[in-house]
Design a protein around this motif. Structure first.
Motif, short mmCIF file in Angstrom:
data_model
loop_
_atom_site.label_atom_id
_atom_site.label_comp_id
_atom_site.label_asym_id
_atom_site.label_seq_id
_atom_site.Cartn_x
_atom_site.Cartn_y
_atom_site.Cartn_z
N GLN A 4 0.81 -1.22 0.00
CA GLN A 4 0.00 0.00 0.00
C GLN A 4 0.84 1.27 0.00
OE1 GLN A 4 -3.29 -0.16 -0.52
NE2 GLN A 4 -2.99 -2.40 -0.60
N GLN A 5 2.09 1.18 -0.45
CA GLN A 5 2.97 2.34 -0.54
C GLN A 5 2.91 2.92 -1.96
OE1 GLN A 5 4.63 3.76 2.06
NE2 GLN A 5 3.49 2.25 3.28
N PRO A 6 3.16 4.23 -2.09
CA PRO A 6 3.11 4.84 -3.43
C PRO A 6 4.18 4.25 -4.35
CG PRO A 6 3.06 6.52 -1.71
CD PRO A 6 3.40 5.23 -1.03
N ALA A 7 3.82 4.10 -5.60
CA ALA A 7 4.74 3.61 -6.63
C ALA A 7 4.36 4.26 -7.95
CB ALA A 7 4.71 2.08 -6.74
N VAL A 8 5.28 4.21 -8.89
CA VAL A 8 5.03 4.76 -10.22
C VAL A 8 5.26 3.65 -11.24
CG1 VAL A 8 5.70 6.48 -11.93
CG2 VAL A 8 5.75 7.06 -9.51
N VAL A 9 4.27 3.41 -12.09
CA VAL A 9 4.35 2.34 -13.08
C VAL A 9 4.21 2.92 -14.48
CG1 VAL A 9 3.40 0.65 -11.45
CG2 VAL A 9 1.87 1.88 -12.99
N SER A 10 4.61 2.11 -15.46
CA SER A 10 4.45 2.47 -16.86
C SER A 10 3.77 1.32 -17.59
CB SER A 10 5.81 2.77 -17.52
OG SER A 10 6.44 3.86 -16.90
N ILE A 11 2.84 1.64 -18.46
CA ILE A 11 2.12 0.64 -19.25
C ILE A 11 2.90 0.37 -20.53
CG2 ILE A 11 -0.03 0.11 -20.47
CD1 ILE A 11 -1.49 1.83 -18.45
N ASP A 12 2.97 -0.89 -20.92
CA ASP A 12 3.69 -1.29 -22.13
C ASP A 12 2.85 -0.92 -23.35
OD1 ASP A 12 5.22 -2.44 -24.09
OD2 ASP A 12 5.53 -4.33 -23.03
N VAL A 13 3.06 0.30 -23.86
CA VAL A 13 2.23 0.78 -24.97
C VAL A 13 2.55 0.06 -26.27
CG1 VAL A 13 1.78 3.04 -23.97
CG2 VAL A 13 3.87 2.69 -25.27
N ARG A 14 3.79 -0.36 -26.46
CA ARG A 14 4.13 -1.09 -27.69
C ARG A 14 3.40 -2.42 -27.74
NH1 ARG A 14 10.72 -0.21 -28.26
NH2 ARG A 14 10.66 2.07 -28.46
N ARG A 27 -9.86 -4.51 -28.16
CA ARG A 27 -9.29 -3.76 -27.05
C ARG A 27 -7.82 -4.12 -26.89
NH1 ARG A 27 -13.20 -5.40 -22.26
NH2 ARG A 27 -12.77 -7.41 -23.27
N PRO A 28 -6.99 -3.18 -26.47
CA PRO A 28 -5.57 -3.47 -26.31
C PRO A 28 -5.32 -4.42 -25.14
CG PRO A 28 -6.06 -1.28 -25.49
CD PRO A 28 -7.32 -1.77 -26.17
N ASN A 29 -4.36 -5.29 -25.30
CA ASN A 29 -3.95 -6.21 -24.24
C ASN A 29 -2.90 -5.51 -23.39
OD1 ASN A 29 -3.48 -8.41 -22.64
ND2 ASN A 29 -2.23 -9.49 -24.15
N LEU A 30 -3.29 -5.05 -22.20
CA LEU A 30 -2.45 -4.18 -21.40
C LEU A 30 -1.62 -4.98 -20.39
CD1 LEU A 30 -4.96 -1.28 -20.69
CD2 LEU A 30 -3.24 -1.45 -22.52
N ARG A 31 -0.42 -4.50 -20.15
CA ARG A 31 0.46 -5.02 -19.12
C ARG A 31 1.45 -3.92 -18.76
NH1 ARG A 31 4.30 -9.16 -22.68
NH2 ARG A 31 5.55 -7.52 -23.69
N LEU A 32 2.12 -4.08 -17.62
CA LEU A 32 3.10 -3.08 -17.18
C LEU A 32 4.45 -3.36 -17.80
CD1 LEU A 32 2.24 -2.78 -13.37
CD2 LEU A 32 1.34 -1.45 -15.29
N SER A 33 5.19 -2.30 -18.07
CA SER A 33 6.55 -2.44 -18.60
C SER A 33 7.61 -1.98 -17.60
CB SER A 33 6.70 -1.63 -19.89
OG SER A 33 6.50 -0.24 -19.64
N ASP A 34 7.20 -1.24 -16.57
CA ASP A 34 8.19 -0.76 -15.60
C ASP A 34 7.47 -0.35 -14.33
OD1 ASP A 34 10.61 -0.14 -14.55
OD2 ASP A 34 10.85 1.77 -15.59
N CYS A 35 8.22 -0.38 -13.22
CA CYS A 35 7.70 0.03 -11.92
C CYS A 35 8.88 0.43 -11.05
CB CYS A 35 6.92 -1.12 -11.26
SG CYS A 35 6.36 -0.76 -9.57
N THR A 36 8.65 1.39 -10.16
CA THR A 36 9.74 1.84 -9.29
C THR A 36 10.13 0.79 -8.27
OG1 THR A 36 8.04 2.93 -7.93
CG2 THR A 36 9.24 4.30 -9.52
N GLU A 95 -1.35 -6.51 -10.03
CA GLU A 95 -2.72 -6.20 -9.60
C GLU A 95 -3.03 -4.70 -9.64
OE1 GLU A 95 -3.31 -7.84 -5.76
OE2 GLU A 95 -3.23 -9.93 -6.42
N CYS A 96 -1.99 -3.88 -9.73
CA CYS A 96 -2.20 -2.43 -9.77
C CYS A 96 -2.51 -1.93 -11.17
CB CYS A 96 -0.97 -1.71 -9.23
SG CYS A 96 0.53 -2.00 -10.19
N LEU A 97 -2.62 -2.83 -12.15
CA LEU A 97 -2.85 -2.42 -13.53
C LEU A 97 -4.13 -1.61 -13.68
CD1 LEU A 97 -1.97 -2.47 -16.48
CD2 LEU A 97 -3.12 -4.68 -16.72
#
Length: 243
Positions: free
Chosen positions: A44-54, A64-73, A84-86
């Motif tokens: 439950q701590q703050p984090a910064v994520v990036s979605i894999d847009v490619r 619909r786009p198939n979404l997943r994360l590409s990076d996280c702090t 789960e934070c997606l």
């Protein structure tokens, strides 16, 4: 004339068919790009994520786009999470360019230590009798007996190792503040840092004997490339898992 009309119509249709996926991919990129604030479900701590847009633009399921994360702090230590934070990331507004809320990435010490040792070891081989020791002795004006005595001193080795370690940490810091990683990025940051150091000490470097200058310039170039490649290439590959 009839053939020309059909050719123009064919080009128009092909352009339209190509324009649709291009505009679709651009819309996906604009919708999901950028770092996004989330609360990590694990602690439950703050984090910064990036979605894999490619991946989202290429892998489309049911329109619909198939979404997943590409990076996280919290990566790479927690890179095996189930993301789960997606859902939070999709709804969150991305940080605007220039905002510093995402902070810099962590500096991992194992790649830095390995790169510093590699640079020091390259210097030991470079200045050994297998390569340029004879030329180095002539340029410096020392005898073999004097060099053998210096080899047993501890201070030159500690000084060289300290310089290599500071340089490796400098490269790691540049990669962290610029949010970059990879061999090419590490080499680029190493070249930039080395160039800055040379520019600030050029007055003293230019006064070195010509032969000594060439020998040391060759070592500095090789050591800088080694440090950059190792620190950048092993950034998220050689990491102790957090407890």
């Amino acid at each position: 004339m009839f053939f020309l009309i059909w050719l123009v119509l064919f080009l128009v249709v092909v352009s339209f068919l190509l324009l649709l996926p291009a505009s679709w991919h651009r819309a996906i990129y604009e919708r999901y790009s950028g770092g996004r604030p989330v609360a990590c479900p694990e602690n439950q701590q703050p984090a910064v994520v990036s979605i894999d847009v490619r991946h989202a633009a290429v892998a489309v399921m049911d329109g619909r786009p198939n979404l997943r994360l590409s990076d996280c702090t919290r990566w790479p230590e927690r890179s095996k999470c189930n993301q789960e934070c997606l859902s939070q990331a999709i709804q969150a507004e991305p940080y605007k360019p220039g905002e510093v809320k995402a902070g810099r990435k962590q500096i991992y010490h194992l790649p830095v230590l390995l790169a510093a040792f590699a640079a020091w070891y390259v210097g030991a081989i470079w200045h050994s009798h297998y390569m340029f020791r004879e030329q180095w002795l002539q340029a410096v004006g020392l005898t073999h007996a004097q060099v053998k005595q210096i080899v047993w001193w501890l201070s030159p080795h500690l000084l060289t190792a300290g310089v290599c370690l500071l340089f490796a940490y400098g490269v790691a810091w540049l990669l962290a503040v610029s949010h970059r990683k990879g061999v090419l990025q590490g080499v680029l940051m190493s070249v930039l840092l080395c160039g800055a150091l040379i520019a600030t000490t050029w007055f003293g470097i230019a006064r070195l004997p010509h032969d000594l200058f060439l020998i040391e310039a060759g070592y500095i170039a090789l050591a800088s490339l080694t440090v950059g490649a190792l620190v950048g290439g092993l950034y998220d590959r050689l990491v102790l898992p957090s407890q």
